[in-house]
Design a protein around this motif. Structure first.
Motif, PDB file in Angstrom:
ATOM      1  N   GLY A  94       0.809  -1.207   0.000  1.00  0.00           N
ATOM      2  CA  GLY A  94       0.000   0.000   0.000  1.00  0.00           C
ATOM      3  C   GLY A  94       0.843   1.258   0.000  1.00  0.00           C
ATOM      4  O   GLY A  94       0.585   2.205  -0.756  1.00  0.00           O
ATOM      5  N   LEU A  95       1.890   1.285   0.835  1.00  0.00           N
ATOM      6  CA  LEU A  95       2.777   2.450   0.870  1.00  0.00           C
ATOM      7  C   LEU A  95       3.489   2.647  -0.463  1.00  0.00           C
ATOM      8  O   LEU A  95       3.648   3.778  -0.937  1.00  0.00           O
ATOM      9  CB  LEU A  95       3.808   2.278   1.988  1.00  0.00           C
ATOM     10  CG  LEU A  95       3.304   2.363   3.422  1.00  0.00           C
ATOM     11  CD1 LEU A  95       4.476   2.210   4.389  1.00  0.00           C
ATOM     12  CD2 LEU A  95       2.574   3.675   3.688  1.00  0.00           C
ATOM     13  N   ARG A  99       3.268   6.022  -2.968  1.00  0.00           N
ATOM     14  CA  ARG A  99       4.438   6.810  -3.369  1.00  0.00           C
ATOM     15  C   ARG A  99       4.518   7.012  -4.872  1.00  0.00           C
ATOM     16  O   ARG A  99       5.196   7.932  -5.338  1.00  0.00           O
ATOM     17  CB  ARG A  99       5.712   6.144  -2.841  1.00  0.00           C
ATOM     18  CG  ARG A  99       5.828   6.268  -1.323  1.00  0.00           C
ATOM     19  CD  ARG A  99       7.021   5.521  -0.776  1.00  0.00           C
ATOM     20  NE  ARG A  99       7.057   5.633   0.676  1.00  0.00           N
ATOM     21  CZ  ARG A  99       7.332   4.627   1.503  1.00  0.00           C
ATOM     22  NH1 ARG A  99       7.596   3.420   1.010  1.00  0.00           N
ATOM     23  NH2 ARG A  99       7.350   4.805   2.806  1.00  0.00           N
ATOM     24  N   ILE A 100       3.854   6.151  -5.650  1.00  0.00           N
ATOM     25  CA  ILE A 100       3.852   6.339  -7.101  1.00  0.00           C
ATOM     26  C   ILE A 100       2.490   6.860  -7.570  1.00  0.00           C
ATOM     27  O   ILE A 100       2.180   6.804  -8.755  1.00  0.00           O
ATOM     28  CB  ILE A 100       4.225   5.036  -7.833  1.00  0.00           C
ATOM     29  CG1 ILE A 100       3.230   3.912  -7.543  1.00  0.00           C
ATOM     30  CG2 ILE A 100       5.639   4.608  -7.492  1.00  0.00           C
ATOM     31  CD1 ILE A 100       3.440   2.671  -8.403  1.00  0.00           C
ATOM     32  N   LEU A 107      -5.364   1.871  -1.887  1.00  0.00           N
ATOM     33  CA  LEU A 107      -6.571   1.631  -1.097  1.00  0.00           C
ATOM     34  C   LEU A 107      -6.845   0.138  -0.955  1.00  0.00           C
ATOM     35  O   LEU A 107      -7.152  -0.343   0.140  1.00  0.00           O
ATOM     36  CB  LEU A 107      -7.772   2.329  -1.749  1.00  0.00           C
ATOM     37  CG  LEU A 107      -9.122   2.142  -1.046  1.00  0.00           C
ATOM     38  CD1 LEU A 107      -9.090   2.740   0.352  1.00  0.00           C
ATOM     39  CD2 LEU A 107     -10.242   2.758  -1.877  1.00  0.00           C
ATOM     40  N   ARG A 108      -6.736  -0.601  -2.042  1.00  0.00           N
ATOM     41  CA  ARG A 108      -6.997  -2.047  -1.992  1.00  0.00           C
ATOM     42  C   ARG A 108      -6.056  -2.736  -1.002  1.00  0.00           C
ATOM     43  O   ARG A 108      -6.493  -3.546  -0.177  1.00  0.00           O
ATOM     44  CB  ARG A 108      -6.842  -2.665  -3.380  1.00  0.00           C
ATOM     45  CG  ARG A 108      -7.957  -2.297  -4.351  1.00  0.00           C
ATOM     46  CD  ARG A 108      -7.918  -3.162  -5.590  1.00  0.00           C
ATOM     47  NE  ARG A 108      -6.684  -2.984  -6.347  1.00  0.00           N
ATOM     48  CZ  ARG A 108      -6.526  -2.062  -7.285  1.00  0.00           C
ATOM     49  NH1 ARG A 108      -7.508  -1.217  -7.570  1.00  0.00           N
ATOM     50  NH2 ARG A 108      -5.381  -1.967  -7.948  1.00  0.00           N
ATOM     51  N   TRP A 109      -4.778  -2.417  -1.082  1.00  0.00           N
ATOM     52  CA  TRP A 109      -3.806  -3.072  -0.202  1.00  0.00           C
ATOM     53  C   TRP A 109      -3.972  -2.640   1.252  1.00  0.00           C
ATOM     54  O   TRP A 109      -3.870  -3.463   2.172  1.00  0.00           O
ATOM     55  CB  TRP A 109      -2.390  -2.786  -0.682  1.00  0.00           C
ATOM     56  CG  TRP A 109      -1.951  -3.648  -1.820  1.00  0.00           C
ATOM     57  CD1 TRP A 109      -1.809  -3.274  -3.132  1.00  0.00           C
ATOM     58  CD2 TRP A 109      -1.611  -5.031  -1.764  1.00  0.00           C
ATOM     59  NE1 TRP A 109      -1.396  -4.333  -3.887  1.00  0.00           N
ATOM     60  CE2 TRP A 109      -1.266  -5.432  -3.080  1.00  0.00           C
ATOM     61  CE3 TRP A 109      -1.555  -5.966  -0.735  1.00  0.00           C
ATOM     62  CZ2 TRP A 109      -0.865  -6.734  -3.386  1.00  0.00           C
ATOM     63  CZ3 TRP A 109      -1.156  -7.262  -1.034  1.00  0.00           C
ATOM     64  CH2 TRP A 109      -0.820  -7.636  -2.348  1.00  0.00           C
ATOM     65  N   LEU A 110      -4.218  -1.351   1.485  1.00  0.00           N
ATOM     66  CA  LEU A 110      -4.297  -0.867   2.863  1.00  0.00           C
ATOM     67  C   LEU A 110      -5.584  -1.313   3.548  1.00  0.00           C
ATOM     68  O   LEU A 110      -5.593  -1.554   4.758  1.00  0.00           O
ATOM     69  CB  LEU A 110      -4.152   0.655   2.892  1.00  0.00           C
ATOM     70  CG  LEU A 110      -2.743   1.155   2.540  1.00  0.00           C
ATOM     71  CD1 LEU A 110      -2.734   2.668   2.376  1.00  0.00           C
ATOM     72  CD2 LEU A 110      -1.724   0.723   3.604  1.00  0.00           C
ATOM     73  N   ALA A 126      -1.911   5.489   7.233  1.00  0.00           N
ATOM     74  CA  ALA A 126      -1.687   5.406   5.790  1.00  0.00           C
ATOM     75  C   ALA A 126      -3.016   5.355   5.041  1.00  0.00           C
ATOM     76  O   ALA A 126      -3.172   5.955   3.967  1.00  0.00           O
ATOM     77  CB  ALA A 126      -0.844   4.176   5.462  1.00  0.00           C
ATOM     78  N   LEU A 127      -3.992   4.659   5.618  1.00  0.00           N
ATOM     79  CA  LEU A 127      -5.314   4.596   4.982  1.00  0.00           C
ATOM     80  C   LEU A 127      -5.980   5.969   5.007  1.00  0.00           C
ATOM     81  O   LEU A 127      -6.684   6.345   4.052  1.00  0.00           O
ATOM     82  CB  LEU A 127      -6.183   3.556   5.684  1.00  0.00           C
ATOM     83  CG  LEU A 127      -7.528   3.228   5.028  1.00  0.00           C
ATOM     84  CD1 LEU A 127      -7.354   2.829   3.565  1.00  0.00           C
ATOM     85  CD2 LEU A 127      -8.236   2.121   5.798  1.00  0.00           C
ATOM     86  N   ALA A 128      -5.749   6.738   6.063  1.00  0.00           N
ATOM     87  CA  ALA A 128      -6.274   8.111   6.118  1.00  0.00           C
ATOM     88  C   ALA A 128      -5.699   8.940   4.975  1.00  0.00           C
ATOM     89  O   ALA A 128      -6.419   9.696   4.313  1.00  0.00           O
ATOM     90  CB  ALA A 128      -5.937   8.753   7.460  1.00  0.00           C
TER      91      ALA A 128
END
Length: 211
Positions: A94-95, A99-100, A107-110, A126-128
């Motif tokens: 997610g991070l 960054r890209i 969103l899907r990963w987090l 990170a989701l925020a």
């Protein structure tokens, strides 16, 4: 491959076990002079990845006379990372996508990371960021609030950063600016802190300060 690695491989499992062995080569360089001043190597396997990295970090601290971290510091470090391998992978993915600027991918990963690590404040933080980038400020505020409520075990500066995001989303711009300024004073060479402070000043309608 077996010949190249200097080992005898009889089965597919042998190949997998060999490939998943990890070796870290760490070089510390004097950026001004361009000289390498310390090199360290550490070996491990995928299952003990974190322990391998921690051991390498302890050796690095010892090499530069930084001493051992305290028990409290060790607990704070542990609080910053997801406990499960699945959660760690989802958080890292997610991070990377944030960054890209692949915000839908982030969103899907987090969301997956939050599902398996509901008590990790950095995952919620990170989701925020992700919801805010998508324009969903209410959802961003909800996640920022969860992050702040879970952040008591984190290192001090990470607590400040999480609270600063929450205060800004909640419209408490003066408090957000004060926290971001505190972070820039603690780590004046951190570009992200400086940019976050500038955006906090913009949100507080202090364009001159932001500039």
């Amino acid at each position: 491959l077996g010949s190249f690695l200097g080992t005898e491989l009889n089965t597919a499992d042998d190949l997998i076990d060999t490939v998943l062995r990890l070796r870290f080569d760490l070089a510390v360089q004097d950026a001004e002079r361009g000289t390498v001043i310390q090199t360290l190597k550490q070996e491990g396997d995928e299952a003990s990845l974190l322990a391998t990295v921690e051991s390498l970090g302890a050796r690095l601290r010892s090499a530069f006379g930084a001493g051992e971290i305290t028990g409290t510091e060790a607990q704070e470090v542990a609080a910053t990372r997801p406990r499960s391998r699945e959660g760690m992978q989802a958080y890292a993915e997610g991070l990377a996508r944030l960054r890209i600027a692949d915000v839908p991918g982030a969103l899907r990963w987090l969301e997956q990371a939050v599902a398996v690590e509901p008590d990790n404040p950095l995952v919620h933080n990170a989701l925020a960021s992700t919801w805010l980038a998508l324009g969903f400020e209410r959802r961003a505020l909800e996640e920022a609030s969860r992050a702040m409520n879970l952040a008591s075990g984190l290192p001090e500066q990470q607590r400040w950063a999480i609270e600063a995001r929450y205060r800004g989303l909640a419209g408490e711009h003066a408090a957000a600016v004060a926290l971001h300024r505190r972070l820039t004073e603690a780590e004046p060479d951190d570009l992200d802190h400086l940019l976050d402070l500038a955006w906090a000043e913009v949100a507080a309608h202090r364009a001159g300060k932001a500039l």
